[in-house]
Design an enzyme around this catalytic site. Structure first.
Site, PDB file in Angstrom:
ATOM      1  N   ASP A 197       4.678  -9.524   9.685  1.00  0.00           N
ATOM      2  CA  ASP A 197       3.437 -10.283   9.462  1.00  0.00           C
ATOM      3  C   ASP A 197       2.905 -10.683  10.841  1.00  0.00           C
ATOM      4  OD1 ASP A 197       1.367 -11.793   8.338  1.00  0.00           O
ATOM      5  OD2 ASP A 197       2.637 -13.508   7.853  1.00  0.00           O
ATOM      6  N   HIS A 256       4.132 -18.680   0.941  1.00  0.00           N
ATOM      7  CA  HIS A 256       3.154 -17.760   0.344  1.00  0.00           C
ATOM      8  C   HIS A 256       3.820 -17.051  -0.835  1.00  0.00           C
ATOM      9  CE1 HIS A 256      -0.373 -15.553  -0.208  1.00  0.00           C
ATOM     10  NE2 HIS A 256      -0.421 -14.802   0.881  1.00  0.00           N
ATOM     11  N   ARG A 271      -0.833  -7.092  -5.610  1.00  0.00           N
ATOM     12  CA  ARG A 271      -1.202  -8.504  -5.749  1.00  0.00           C
ATOM     13  C   ARG A 271      -1.983  -8.686  -7.057  1.00  0.00           C
ATOM     14  NH1 ARG A 271      -1.779 -11.740  -1.163  1.00  0.00           N
ATOM     15  NH2 ARG A 271      -2.352 -13.301  -2.705  1.00  0.00           N
TER      16      ARG A 271
END
Ligand code: CP
Ligand code: NVA
Length: 294
Positions: A212, A120, A280
């Site tokens: 995560d 990712h 992001r």
């Protein structure tokens, strides 16, 4: 991406974020169109890429895997060749990483990995930006502790740590270690990568704690086993108390509150998870300008 390119991206993203704060919109990607292929669900990746393209004067098209002829068996290679004739760039989120490689091999426009089972990268490079924002540009020597599953996000964080020379400690249960190939290539350029099964050892004196989900997209049938195997790996106040007082706590989101992270930590003073999600947008703008701009 090499170290120099990563640093250029950080600088460009910082500039774009500052301009954004001052309400400056520059049409750096006027007329450019990004296709976004999704084989898995998404909130952040989908919306932040789409908004990034809009802010830059371009646009993005959402392409659900099942709505494309891909869902009926058209090959990834043929799809890439066709889409390259229409689009200026492709972002794709897929299960098998090899699908992305096939897309990239057959595409004549840039292909961005928006998450695969193994990596990712847009998440991890945005996370470096957040770390710089919170801890300063001199990230060498910072201790980043990743606690939980050695998954796609963890693999990409290892790669970013190696490029930026951050000390990374990864604490996973046995059998959930990060990808062997990623470790080998990262260890070739950086000696600061440490694996352990002890979350306390990982977070001791850490500047950054990262976690995560224990059950990534596509692993739902392993849920019960994983919940058992990961007990003791929750990022909660007790675990965080072993880190530096000014530690920042990160999570790529979506979170499973009460599993890998407790509510009190997620909503607590050390948590930067929503700044992380915001970044992001800014970092992907930087990436899009560098890849699709003139
Ligand atoms: N962190 C992240 O990539 O979130 P989404 O799955 O919502 O895109
Ligand atoms: N590891 C998670 C990340 C989600 C952004 C998953 O793959 O589901």
């Amino acid at each position: 991406m090499d170290r120099e390119e990563l640093w250029t991206l950080m600088k460009v993203s910082e500039h774009l974020k500052t301009e954004h704060i001052f309400g400056v919109r520059r049409n750096l990607l006027k007329g450019k169109i990004l296709g976004m292929i999704f084989q898995k669900p998404s909130t952040r990746t989908r919306v932040s890429f789409e908004v990034a393209m809009e802010h830059l004067g371009g646009r993005a098209i959402y392409l659900g895997w099942q709505e494309l002829q891909l869902g009926r068996g058209e090959t990834v290679g043929d799809t890439a060749k066709v889409l390259s004739r229409y689009l200026d760039g492709i972002m794709a989120r897929v299960y098998e990483h090899s699908l992305l490689e096939e897309l990239a091999r057959n595409s004549s426009v840039p292909v961005i990995n928006g998450l695969s089972d193994d990596h990712h990268p847009v998440q991890a490079i945005s996370d470096l930006f957040t770390i710089i924002e919170k801890k300063g540009w001199d990230v060498e020597g910072l201790k980043l502790a990743y606690v939980g599953d050695g998954n796609n996000v963890c693999n990409s964080l290892i790669e970013v740590s190696a490029l930026s020379k951050m000390e990374i400690w990864v604490a996973t249960p046995k059998g959930y270690e990060p990808n062997e190939e990623v470790l080998m290539s990262a260890e070739r350029i950086w000696s600061g990568i440490h694996l352990t099964n002890d979350p306390i050892e990982a977070v001791r004196n850490a500047d950054v704690i990262y976690t995560d989900v224990w059950v990534s997209m596509g692993m739902e049938e392993e849920r019960q086993k994983r919940l058992r195997d990961f007990s003791g790996y929750q990022v909660n106040s007790k675990l965080v108390s072993h880190a530096k007082e000014e530690v920042i706590v990160m999570h790529c989101l979506p979170a499973h509150r009460g599993e890998e992270i407790s509510n009190e930590v997620m909503d607590g003073p050390n948590s930067v998870v929503f700044d992380q999600a915001e970044n992001r947008l800014h970092v992907q703008k930087g990436l899009l300008v560098l890849l699709l701009g003139k």
